[in-house]
Design an enzyme around this catalytic site. Structure first.
Site, mmCIF file in Angstrom:
data_model
loop_
_atom_site.group_PDB
_atom_site.id
_atom_site.type_symbol
_atom_site.label_atom_id
_atom_site.label_comp_id
_atom_site.label_asym_id
_atom_site.label_seq_id
_atom_site.Cartn_x
_atom_site.Cartn_y
_atom_site.Cartn_z
ATOM 1 N N CYS A 42 -7.001 -0.721 7.225
ATOM 2 C CA CYS A 42 -5.892 -1.277 6.448
ATOM 3 C C CYS A 42 -4.994 -2.144 7.333
ATOM 4 O O CYS A 42 -4.753 -1.817 8.498
ATOM 5 C CB CYS A 42 -5.070 -0.151 5.826
ATOM 6 N N SER B 25 0.871 -1.174 0.000
ATOM 7 C CA SER B 25 0.000 0.000 0.000
ATOM 8 C C SER B 25 0.906 1.221 0.000
ATOM 9 O O SER B 25 1.737 1.384 0.897
ATOM 10 C CB SER B 25 -0.866 0.005 1.255
ATOM 11 N N TRP C 60 -4.731 -7.436 3.889
ATOM 12 C CA TRP C 60 -3.981 -8.518 3.247
ATOM 13 C C TRP C 60 -3.566 -9.574 4.254
ATOM 14 O O TRP C 60 -3.608 -9.327 5.433
ATOM 15 C CB TRP C 60 -2.741 -7.946 2.558
ATOM 16 N N ASP D 167 -8.431 -2.148 2.953
ATOM 17 C CA ASP D 167 -7.243 -2.463 2.164
ATOM 18 C C ASP D 167 -6.469 -3.454 3.033
ATOM 19 O O ASP D 167 -5.615 -3.068 3.815
ATOM 20 C CB ASP D 167 -6.435 -1.174 1.948
HETATM 21 P P1 FAD Z 1 7.032 -13.962 0.894
HETATM 22 O O1 FAD Z 1 8.230 -14.552 0.301
HETATM 23 O O2 FAD Z 1 5.895 -13.656 0.013
HETATM 24 O O3 FAD Z 1 6.549 -14.863 2.077
HETATM 25 C C1 FAD Z 1 5.259 -14.686 2.651
HETATM 26 C C2 FAD Z 1 5.280 -15.224 4.067
HETATM 27 O O4 FAD Z 1 5.523 -16.605 4.033
HETATM 28 C C3 FAD Z 1 6.359 -14.612 4.939
HETATM 29 O O5 FAD Z 1 5.829 -14.367 6.209
HETATM 30 C C4 FAD Z 1 7.404 -15.676 5.000
HETATM 31 O O6 FAD Z 1 8.172 -15.596 6.166
HETATM 32 C C5 FAD Z 1 6.549 -16.908 4.960
HETATM 33 N N1 FAD Z 1 7.269 -18.085 4.468
HETATM 34 C C6 FAD Z 1 8.328 -18.126 3.638
HETATM 35 N N2 FAD Z 1 8.725 -19.382 3.448
HETATM 36 C C7 FAD Z 1 7.882 -20.153 4.160
HETATM 37 C C8 FAD Z 1 7.774 -21.544 4.369
HETATM 38 N N3 FAD Z 1 8.616 -22.385 3.798
HETATM 39 N N4 FAD Z 1 6.790 -22.003 5.161
HETATM 40 C C9 FAD Z 1 5.924 -21.165 5.742
HETATM 41 N N5 FAD Z 1 5.984 -19.832 5.603
HETATM 42 C C10 FAD Z 1 6.940 -19.339 4.815
HETATM 43 N N6 FAD Z 1 3.101 -5.557 3.582
HETATM 44 C C11 FAD Z 1 3.729 -4.533 4.211
HETATM 45 O O7 FAD Z 1 4.676 -4.768 4.963
HETATM 46 N N7 FAD Z 1 3.345 -3.232 4.011
HETATM 47 C C12 FAD Z 1 2.320 -2.899 3.200
HETATM 48 O O8 FAD Z 1 2.008 -1.715 3.045
HETATM 49 C C13 FAD Z 1 1.642 -3.958 2.516
HETATM 50 N N8 FAD Z 1 0.616 -3.686 1.699
HETATM 51 C C14 FAD Z 1 -0.009 -4.704 1.041
HETATM 52 C C15 FAD Z 1 -1.057 -4.406 0.173
HETATM 53 C C16 FAD Z 1 -1.681 -5.420 -0.504
HETATM 54 C C17 FAD Z 1 -2.815 -5.096 -1.434
HETATM 55 C C18 FAD Z 1 -1.261 -6.746 -0.332
HETATM 56 C C19 FAD Z 1 -1.930 -7.862 -1.081
HETATM 57 C C20 FAD Z 1 -0.234 -7.044 0.528
HETATM 58 C C21 FAD Z 1 0.403 -6.037 1.220
HETATM 59 N N9 FAD Z 1 1.478 -6.317 2.067
HETATM 60 C C22 FAD Z 1 2.089 -5.295 2.728
HETATM 61 C C23 FAD Z 1 2.031 -7.683 2.181
HETATM 62 C C24 FAD Z 1 3.165 -7.827 1.131
HETATM 63 O O9 FAD Z 1 2.610 -7.837 -0.178
HETATM 64 C C25 FAD Z 1 3.962 -9.123 1.251
HETATM 65 O O10 FAD Z 1 3.082 -10.196 1.326
HETATM 66 C C26 FAD Z 1 4.871 -9.161 2.444
HETATM 67 O O11 FAD Z 1 5.710 -8.051 2.460
HETATM 68 C C27 FAD Z 1 5.740 -10.409 2.409
HETATM 69 O O12 FAD Z 1 6.476 -10.425 1.204
HETATM 70 P P2 FAD Z 1 7.818 -11.250 1.085
HETATM 71 O O13 FAD Z 1 8.117 -11.387 -0.368
HETATM 72 O O14 FAD Z 1 8.875 -10.662 1.930
HETATM 73 O O15 FAD Z 1 7.407 -12.637 1.697
#
Ligand code: FAD
Length: 685
Positions: free
Chosen positions: A638, A440, A685, A683
């Protein structure tokens, strides 16, 4: 001359197929942006006929997840029953001929829901087709279909798009095979929901179509693999889209700028101009990042989402290469076996580039993937792997609970030894695409039209069972970049559980650059600045509200809006303690501009014995909230879609029910109506 023309026509007629194949190879197969529709024909029945297909899977995908499940489903039908499946995006076709499909050719729909029960952006033509169907006219009486929807139960209109499609198709006489499958991202069960639906649906399809499973089935790749000898200007080393290949420099504008539009097919590689840690204590991290979009012609509106395109870490890449004994330097070209297939990434490329930039290799291992690998399991563990792939509970206890990703799980199962026989093409087809993550936007398009701010909490949890930290791909990358921008952070970089190649393919990401695009949302401030707003955003849920408040400040500073005319703005913010109180000093500065029109109400959950959350603070101030709602205030929520959004809605329902002396069910109806009218926006997630 006539004889020459006739001989020429005869030659073309004789070689028609080779000519078609040549054209496809030259113009279509190497471009992943081109879908199945390379002939340009939008008539679904005609394309199926021309390509000799006997099963159709149609997907409507907003972020790529529905596409991924659709492909998995299609692949399984091909592998088990040798069906000639076409997997296609709803976006690319017209559906007037849907009823002309032979009745032994059912269609499977895989559709995700976005926003308030909406269809994905690319499926508007399909939604329109559904809307134009006459109820009860039997115009789809020949069609047999199954359907799987992807949604999130924390949203009011869970699985709205697939449910609407089901309704409309059935009303027009189409016949449902099995039940509507519904994947719930809110409960984190999408994968298991899919597995349950898929098993039931395939059983029924087997009976209805008389399909025979080939016991000696061997994996049949959908692509042709050709080993290459050298890297050329056309070889992708992980570039996020074709435009960035050296061979494509003509795609840039004359002044060397990247040329849009920038979207899910092609990102803008944006320089990061500011990046810093927001938390005070070292245990957890939250990174503030500012991307410069000047010159890109990207525009955004306050409340939109930023998509950040990640890459995998050195550690996870190395583990993946190790378990499958892959050579990262191997160069290869991929061609689709027929024109209805879409390449999953740019080709030619290298194995290393694919693993780092194009495949989702972290995240929990899926039972479906393990099932596909059973045939390649080392003999000593094959029986156990088979059991794990069939037994949901055993799989959850042994592999999901310890949070193994695919590579870690396979190594664990084989006592640290590799799985040597897994075909590379199977991995490519089996694993999801590495997709952008959304944030966001925490800036205001009025205040800073040329930079986009993101506020990201770093996903990094110690794992006592495995000893391997569970890490998020994008957020650790953002932290790695942030630390690398300062000279004295070397020891902190060293201590990170994962590290990245920050230079990217051909140095495309050097000097803190990352591929991004903007996704427009419906999360919007009221049109008039004198409408009061109640914002509820604990943790990083505060991100868009920082944008909202900066917008109001810019209205005062840049547009000379009189502060006195502004509606009241209350922000309910929550964090654990003062160490993770986001943008603590900034709120004071905003207060100086917005005077008594802006107020932040903070719930620090861990500074007293009893935990206090935003929903408690809302209840404590129910009379003011009632007053603001009576004045037409809009509510914005949010952050965490799990408990917080539900609890907050519960508090608002309670306040409405008490203040209006109505039942909670009636109050819930009011909230529902507010949501439809855009006066209660989420908003989450
Ligand atoms: P990812 O790689 O996508 O992992 C997702 C989760 O799975 C993590 O917690 C990770 O630790 C866990 N994981 C990884 N491997 C494993 C495994 N083997 N077993 C179990 N769990 C596991 N986030 C914010 O911080 N700020 C925002 O403003 C924000 N806005 C968003 C708005 C929208 C519309 C949406 C859909 C999401 C938003 N998010 C926000 C969430 C963000 O998109 C990500 O999902 C988040 O930052 C994690 O991304 P990542 O690639 O670091 O983790």
């Amino acid at each position: 001359i006539s004889v020459i023309v006739l001989v020429g026509l005869f030659w073309i007629y004789r070689h028609l197929e080779s000519i078609k194949q040549f054209i496809n190879e030259q113009f279509y197969d190497d471009d992943p942006a081109l879908g199945v529709n390379s002939s340009g024909c939008r008539d679904i029945a005609q394309v199926l006929r021309e390509n000799d297909k006997n099963y159709l899977v149609l997907f409507g995908s907003q972020t790529g997840t529905a596409e991924d499940y659709a492909k998995k489903f299609g692949k399984e039908l091909t592998a088990r029953f040798q069906l000639r499946v076409m997997v296609a995006d709803l976006e690319n076709y017209d559906f007037e001929s849907l009823n002309e499909l032979p009745d032994n050719m059912p269609v499977t729909f895989v559709i995700s829901t976005y926003g308030e029960g909406d269809f994905p952006d690319g499926s508007v033509n399909f939604e329109q087709f559904l809307n134009e169907l006459e109820e009860g006219d039997d115009s789809l009486g020949n069609l047999r279909f199954s359907i799987f929807g992807l949604g999130n139960t924390t949203y009011e209109f869970f699985d709205g798009a697939a449910r609407k499609a089901l309704d409309k198709l059935q009303n027009a006489g189409a016949n449902l095979i099995g039940k509507l499958g519904e994947g719930d991202d809110g409960a984190g069960t999408t994968d298991e929901d899919y597995m349950t639906w898929k098993e039931e649906t395939i059983d029924l399809l087997q009976k209805e179509l008389g399909l025979h499973e080939d016991e000696n089935k061997e994996y049949q790749p959908s692509f042709i693999f050709t080993q290459m000898n050298e890297i050329t200007d056309k070889t992708s080393l992980g570039e996020p889209s074709k435009q960035y290949l050296p061979s494509e420099t003509l795609q840039y504008d004359v002044d060397g700028k990247q040329r849009g539009p920038f979207d899910l097919n092609q990102p803008f590689v944006a320089p990061i101009v500011e990046s810093h840690e927001l938390f005070q204590s070292p245990e957890r991290n939250c990174i503030h990042t500012e991307f410069d979009i000047s010159g890109s012609e990207i525009t955004y509106e306050t409340g939109d989402h930023l998509a950040i395109w990640p890459s995998n870490s050195n550690e996870t890449v190395a583990q993946f290469l190790k378990v499958f004994q892959l050579n990262p330097d191997e160069i290869f070209d991929l061609k689709a076996k027929d024109t209805t297939m879409k390449l999953p990434f740019l080709s030619p490329t290298t194995i290393g580039a694919v693993v780092r930039y194009y495949l989702e290799i972290t995240g929990p291992i899926s039972r479906q993937s393990l099932g596909l690998l059973v045939n390649y399991a080392p003999v000593t563990i094959k029986e156990h792997v088979t059991r794990l792939s069939k037994d949901k509970e055993l799989f959850a206890a042994e592999l999901l609970k310890p949070k193994y990703n695919l590579a870690d799980a396979l190594l664990k199962l084989n006592q640290g030894e590799p799985w040597k026989n897994v075909p590379w093409l199977l991995l490519i087809e089996m694993l999801p695409k590495l997709l952008p993550r959304y944030y966001s936007i925490s800036s205001s398009s009025l205040s800073e039209p040329q930079t986009i701010h993101a506020t990201s909490i770093v996903e990094n949890t110690a794992n006592e069972i495995t000893g391997i930290n569970t890490t998020g791909v994008t957020t650790n990358l953002l932290r790695n970049i942030s630390l690398s921008r300062t000279n004295d952070k070397f020891s902190e970089i060293e201590a990170m559980p994962v590290h990245y190649d920050l230079n990217g393919p051909r140095n495309l990401f050097a000097d803190s650059r990352l591929p991004i695009h903007v996704r427009h949302s419906t999360f919007r401030l009221p049109k008039s600045s004198n409408v009061p707003i109640i914002m509820i955003g604990p943790g990083t849920g505060v991100a868009p509200f920082r944008g909202f408040i900066r917008e109001r400040c810019a209205q005062v500073n840049k547009e000379n809006v009189d502060v006195k005319t502004l509606g009241k703005m209350i922000l309910f913010y929550g964090s654990r303690d003062n160490n993770d109180y986001l943008y603590k000093d900034e709120w004071i500065e905003y207060g100086k501009i917005l005077e008594d029109k802006f107020e932040i109400d903070v719930a620090l959950s861990r500074v007293q014995e009893q935990k206090i959350y935003v929903q408690h603070r809302i209840m404590d101030r129910k009379s003011e909230i009632t007053d603001l709602l009576n004045k037409g205030a809009h509510i914005y929520v949010c952050g965490d879609a799990g408990r917080m959004a539900k609890d907050v809605q519960g508090s608002i329902v309670q306040i409405l029910s008490e203040s209006k002396s109505i039942t909670e069910t009636e109050a819930q109806e009011i909230v529902k109506a507010m949501k439809v009218a855009g006066k209660y926006q989420e908003d989450i997630w």
